[in-house]
Design an enzyme around this catalytic site. Structure first.
Site, PDB file in Angstrom:
ATOM      1  N   ASP A  37       0.818  -1.157  -0.244  1.00 56.17           N
ATOM      2  CA  ASP A  37      -0.092  -0.035   0.148  1.00 56.17           C
ATOM      3  C   ASP A  37       0.740   1.041   0.088  1.00 56.17           C
ATOM      4  O   ASP A  37       1.974   0.972   0.111  1.00 56.17           O
ATOM      5  CB  ASP A  37      -0.756  -0.023   1.572  1.00 56.17           C
ATOM      6  CG  ASP A  37      -2.485   0.649   1.076  1.00 56.17           C
ATOM      7  OD1 ASP A  37      -3.752   0.002   0.860  1.00 56.17           O
ATOM      8  OD2 ASP A  37      -2.024   1.971   0.917  1.00 56.17           O
ATOM      9  N   GLU A 162     -14.981  -8.819  -5.565  1.00 52.07           N
ATOM     10  CA  GLU A 162     -14.933  -9.462  -4.282  1.00 52.07           C
ATOM     11  C   GLU A 162     -15.741  -9.073  -3.914  1.00 52.07           C
ATOM     12  O   GLU A 162     -17.401  -8.027  -3.995  1.00 52.07           O
ATOM     13  CB  GLU A 162     -13.809  -8.317  -3.335  1.00 52.07           C
ATOM     14  CG  GLU A 162     -13.896  -8.885  -1.814  1.00 52.07           C
ATOM     15  CD  GLU A 162     -14.321 -10.724  -1.584  1.00 52.07           C
ATOM     16  OE1 GLU A 162     -13.334 -11.229  -2.914  1.00 52.07           O
ATOM     17  OE2 GLU A 162     -15.020 -11.015  -1.478  1.00 52.07           O
ATOM     18  N   LYS A 221     -20.812  -7.116 -10.201  1.00 55.40           N
ATOM     19  CA  LYS A 221     -20.861  -6.289  -8.978  1.00 55.40           C
ATOM     20  C   LYS A 221     -21.439  -5.193  -9.034  1.00 55.40           C
ATOM     21  O   LYS A 221     -22.263  -5.132  -7.842  1.00 55.40           O
ATOM     22  CB  LYS A 221     -18.859  -6.328  -9.076  1.00 55.40           C
ATOM     23  CG  LYS A 221     -19.021  -5.248  -7.951  1.00 55.40           C
ATOM     24  CD  LYS A 221     -19.140  -6.475  -6.384  1.00 55.40           C
ATOM     25  CE  LYS A 221     -18.895  -5.823  -5.177  1.00 55.40           C
ATOM     26  NZ  LYS A 221     -19.790  -6.397  -4.027  1.00 55.40           N
ATOM     27  N   CYS A 277     -20.416   1.194  -0.738  1.00 58.63           N
ATOM     28  CA  CYS A 277     -19.676   0.463  -2.002  1.00 58.63           C
ATOM     29  C   CYS A 277     -21.365   1.118  -2.170  1.00 58.63           C
ATOM     30  O   CYS A 277     -21.578   0.727  -3.629  1.00 58.63           O
ATOM     31  CB  CYS A 277     -20.145  -1.390  -2.041  1.00 58.63           C
ATOM     32  SG  CYS A 277     -18.115  -1.419  -1.630  1.00 58.63           S
TER      33      CYS A 277
HETATM   34  N1  NAD Z   1     -15.256  -2.449   1.337  1.00 60.99           N
HETATM   35  C1  NAD Z   1     -16.196  -3.563   1.316  1.00 60.99           C
HETATM   36  O1  NAD Z   1     -17.216  -4.196   2.017  1.00 60.99           O
HETATM   37  C2  NAD Z   1     -16.140  -4.023  -0.018  1.00 60.99           C
HETATM   38  C3  NAD Z   1     -16.430  -4.995  -0.453  1.00 60.99           C
HETATM   39  C4  NAD Z   1     -16.579  -5.193  -1.897  1.00 60.99           C
HETATM   40  C5  NAD Z   1     -15.384  -4.620  -2.929  1.00 60.99           C
HETATM   41  N2  NAD Z   1     -14.970  -3.332  -2.205  1.00 60.99           N
HETATM   42  C6  NAD Z   1     -14.588  -2.653  -3.692  1.00 60.99           C
HETATM   43  O2  NAD Z   1     -13.498  -3.380  -3.466  1.00 60.99           O
HETATM   44  C7  NAD Z   1     -11.866  -2.146  -3.749  1.00 60.99           C
HETATM   45  C8  NAD Z   1     -11.202  -1.370  -2.177  1.00 60.99           C
HETATM   46  O3  NAD Z   1     -12.286  -1.366  -1.152  1.00 60.99           O
HETATM   47  P1  NAD Z   1     -11.657  -1.406   0.470  1.00 60.99           P
HETATM   48  O4  NAD Z   1     -13.052  -1.030   1.096  1.00 60.99           O
HETATM   49  O5  NAD Z   1     -10.782  -2.469   0.539  1.00 60.99           O
HETATM   50  O6  NAD Z   1     -11.025  -0.139   0.370  1.00 60.99           O
HETATM   51  P2  NAD Z   1     -10.300   0.617   1.120  1.00 60.99           P
HETATM   52  O7  NAD Z   1     -10.286   2.123   0.682  1.00 60.99           O
HETATM   53  O8  NAD Z   1     -10.316   0.603   2.391  1.00 60.99           O
HETATM   54  O9  NAD Z   1      -8.253   0.258   0.504  1.00 60.99           O
HETATM   55  C9  NAD Z   1      -7.650   0.739  -0.024  1.00 60.99           C
HETATM   56  C10 NAD Z   1      -6.296   0.642  -0.526  1.00 60.99           C
HETATM   57  O10 NAD Z   1      -5.992   1.018  -1.445  1.00 60.99           O
HETATM   58  C11 NAD Z   1      -4.521   2.126  -1.296  1.00 60.99           C
HETATM   59  N3  NAD Z   1      -4.588   2.702  -2.656  1.00 60.99           N
HETATM   60  C12 NAD Z   1      -4.543   3.390  -3.270  1.00 60.99           C
HETATM   61  N4  NAD Z   1      -3.682   3.657  -4.359  1.00 60.99           N
HETATM   62  C13 NAD Z   1      -3.076   3.091  -4.139  1.00 60.99           C
HETATM   63  C14 NAD Z   1      -1.842   2.762  -5.280  1.00 60.99           C
HETATM   64  N5  NAD Z   1      -2.263   3.430  -6.275  1.00 60.99           N
HETATM   65  N6  NAD Z   1      -1.088   1.962  -4.633  1.00 60.99           N
HETATM   66  C15 NAD Z   1      -0.471   1.389  -3.184  1.00 60.99           C
HETATM   67  N7  NAD Z   1      -2.106   1.477  -2.590  1.00 60.99           N
HETATM   68  C16 NAD Z   1      -2.989   2.111  -2.646  1.00 60.99           C
HETATM   69  C17 NAD Z   1      -4.981   3.187  -0.486  1.00 60.99           C
HETATM   70  O11 NAD Z   1      -4.197   3.766   0.648  1.00 60.99           O
HETATM   71  C18 NAD Z   1      -6.050   2.243   0.752  1.00 60.99           C
HETATM   72  O12 NAD Z   1      -5.018   1.613   1.541  1.00 60.99           O
HETATM   73  C19 NAD Z   1     -13.249  -1.145  -3.935  1.00 60.99           C
HETATM   74  O13 NAD Z   1     -13.343  -0.895  -5.540  1.00 60.99           O
HETATM   75  C20 NAD Z   1     -14.461  -0.956  -2.840  1.00 60.99           C
HETATM   76  O14 NAD Z   1     -15.478  -0.819  -4.186  1.00 60.99           O
HETATM   77  C21 NAD Z   1     -15.371  -3.316  -1.206  1.00 60.99           C
END
Ligand code: NAD
Length: 495
Positions: A37, A162, A221, A277
């Site tokens: 990250d 996911e 999704k 989401c």
């Molecule tokens: N949270 C949920 O319940 C959930 C469930 C299913 C799908 N999703 C999808 O999954 C994806 C991620 O969601 P999340 O909740 O984990 O987000 P999040 O914000 O918790 O985590 C994303 C991470 O990516 C990092 N990041 C961003 N750009 C980066 C880069 N260029 N290089 C390295 N790291 C980088 C950020 O620093 C952050 O820590 C989204 O598209 C979301 O829609 C989320």
């Protein structure tokens, strides 16, 4: 030939990347899994005893595998270079400016990952889009790769969205309803699908692994989240009808949910859905439909969001109306700030919107949540400040209580926004004695149903979603027009 997978890298150590890769590491002890990250603080937390996110069962999985075949690192380039499979699990928030502002997904983080992979990777890589994206996002990413091709880099691109839900992430990941993998319909694409599928097959029955083309996978999704959000908006719309007819939305939900064609999941009326989401993904779908010249379809899904906003406004309007049409300078205890129980995640929580509506009317809020930290609450309310006199005055209306009794002491009303179990077990007699009279409880989550008689005997005026309980106090109205119906508070930012 399928690739022998020795190393996996996941870019993005958030709510999806962290838990997903921890479970992969547990299920595949011979594969080294590195989660990277740009946020170094987050990586430090993943390497400590205080993980950056709370998920039941997560700590145990991380502690069992960390340092053996599970690693958290900020050395993105090294992890990308060494990996056979690279997951992209970065955030895809709604755009806040420019074209598609407020609706389209912001793909800048995904694009940054694609550019970095193209720059540093060599050899053959399978790149997996795990983040939720608009349909055909993979195409844009592939174009970035194609435009930056080096002779020593070849790749296959897969979509593997996911479906985990926060709070049940670990059980969802260990026992998923399905795993969805989309890829190119070419021999190379099919081989990449088989390779990724072979990872999941170690613990997921093959019958639950669905393979499709890339676009079906991406759209599935968005459609899944839109259907889930739509069910909540549907039952919430019925809750409004219940409150004026004498029907009880819980009884209606049970009666319709027993129809096997409908099913009983996701039929809980509430103060509105939150979480990172649902809103973002429905808006993303709406924008996609508009961009593809399908205005009727766009309007259909837009309505899911509008009912959610209506439900929040309606609840706030009811609080104001019951409190004799003014909450100015009244102390209101707001119990629960997370978007659902058992998490500290506040993203898009309805509590933020309810707080903002009440702050705009000058209410003094005393907020208590068992898991959300004071700084987070203040940050959420500051970011969305709408109070006409500005953020400073807005935040001076907010105090954070260290326990629910402190929040309720001398309050005019209690507003329950999150369904934490602990709120069902409070000593309401003690609370009633310490409150101003008449004392009100607004149950935005239907968690006090079994206590209604007792609460009323104690003297509380009880108001809940989708059911008429207390006799209306004379001279109050249900005047939702008191709140600006067109503008949800977060859209009229003052800061
Ligand atoms: N949270 C949920 O319940 C959930 C469930 C299913 C799908 N999703 C999808 O999954 C994806 C991620 O969601 P999340 O909740 O984990 O987000 P999040 O914000 O918790 O985590 C994303 C991470 O990516 C990092 N990041 C961003 N750009 C980066 C880069 N260029 N290089 C390295 N790291 C980088 C950020 O620093 C952050 O820590 C989204 O598209 C979301 O829609 C989320």
């Amino acid at each position: 030939m399928m690739v022998q997978v020795k190393r996996i890298c996941c870019i993005g150590a958030g709510y999806v990347g962290g838990p997903t890769c921890s479970v992969i590491a547990q299920m595949c002890p011979e594969i080294a899994v590195t989660v990277v990250d740009v946020n170094e603080e987050r990586i430090r937390a993943w390497n400590s005893d205080q993980l950056p996110i709370f998920e039941p069962g997560l700590q145990e999985v991380v502690e069992a595998r960390r340092g053996f075949n599970l690693f958290f690192s900020s050395n993105i380039d090294e992890a990308v270079r060494e990996a056979d499979i690279i997951f992209i699990s970065v955030n895809t928030p709604t755009k806040t400016f420019g074209l598609g502002k407020g609706r389209a997904a912001d793909l800048k983080y995904i694009e940054a990952c694609a550019r970095r992979i193209a720059e540093v990777a060599t050899g053959y890589k399978i790149v997996v889009e795990k983040s939720t994206v608009p349909v055909r996002a993979a195409e844009s990413i592939q174009r970035i790769f194609n435009a930056n091709t080096k002779s020593d880099l070849s790749f296959q691109f897969l979509s593997n969205p996911e479906f985990l839900a926060e709070v049940t992430a670990i059980t969802d990941l260990k026992n998923p309803d399905r795993v969805l993998i989309g890829g190119e319909e070419t021999p190379d694409g099919q081989r990449a699908i088989e390779t990724l599928s072979s990872i999941y097959e170690r613990w997921v029955p093959k019958s639950r692994i669905i393979t499709t083309n890339t676009w079906s996978s991406e759209l599935s999704k968005l459609a899944a989240n839109a259907f889930l959000a739509q069910r909540i908006s549907s039952i919430n719309s019925i809750s409004a009808l219940c409150e004026v007819t004498g029907a009880d939305v819980e009884e209606v939900a049970h009666a319709i949910g027993t129809d096997q064609r409908i099913g009983n999941g996701f039929l809980k009326a509430s103060v509105g859905f939150g979480g990172s989401c649902f809103q973002k993904d429905v808006l993303n779908l709406v924008y996609l439909c508009e961009a593809l010249n399908l205005p009727e379809v766009a309007r259909y899904w837009q309505q899911v969001i509008e009912i959610n906003e209506y439900q929040r406004r309606r609840f706030a309007a009811r609080i104001i109306s019951c409190l004799f049409n003014t909450v100015t300078d009244k102390k209101i205890a707001l119990l629960g700030f997370a978007f659902k129980k058992d998490t500290g995640d506040t993203r898009e929580s309805s509590s933020i919107y309810i707080s903002k509506y009440l702050m705009d009317e000058g209410a003094q809020l005393y907020i208590y949540d068992p898991k959300v930290k004071k700084e987070q609450i203040m940050q959420d309310l500051a970011q969305s400040s709408t109070v006409t006199d500005g953020m400073e005055r807005g935040l001076s209306l907010v105090s954070i209580a260290s326990d629910p009794y402190e929040a309720c002491d001398n309050a005019h009303a209690i507003v329950i926004c999150t369904e934490w179990d602990v709120f069902k077990e409070l000593d309401y007699e003690k609370i009633y004695k310490a409150m101003l009279k008449p004392a009100f409880i607004f149950d935005g989550r239907r968690i006090l149903d079994s206590l209604h008689d007792r609460l009323q005997q104690l003297g509380f005026q009880v108001e809940t979603i989708g059911k008429k309980i207390s006799q209306r106090i004379p001279f109050t109205t249900n005047d939702i027009s008191k709140l600006d119906l067109q503008t949800p508070p977060l859209k009229k930012m003052k800061i």
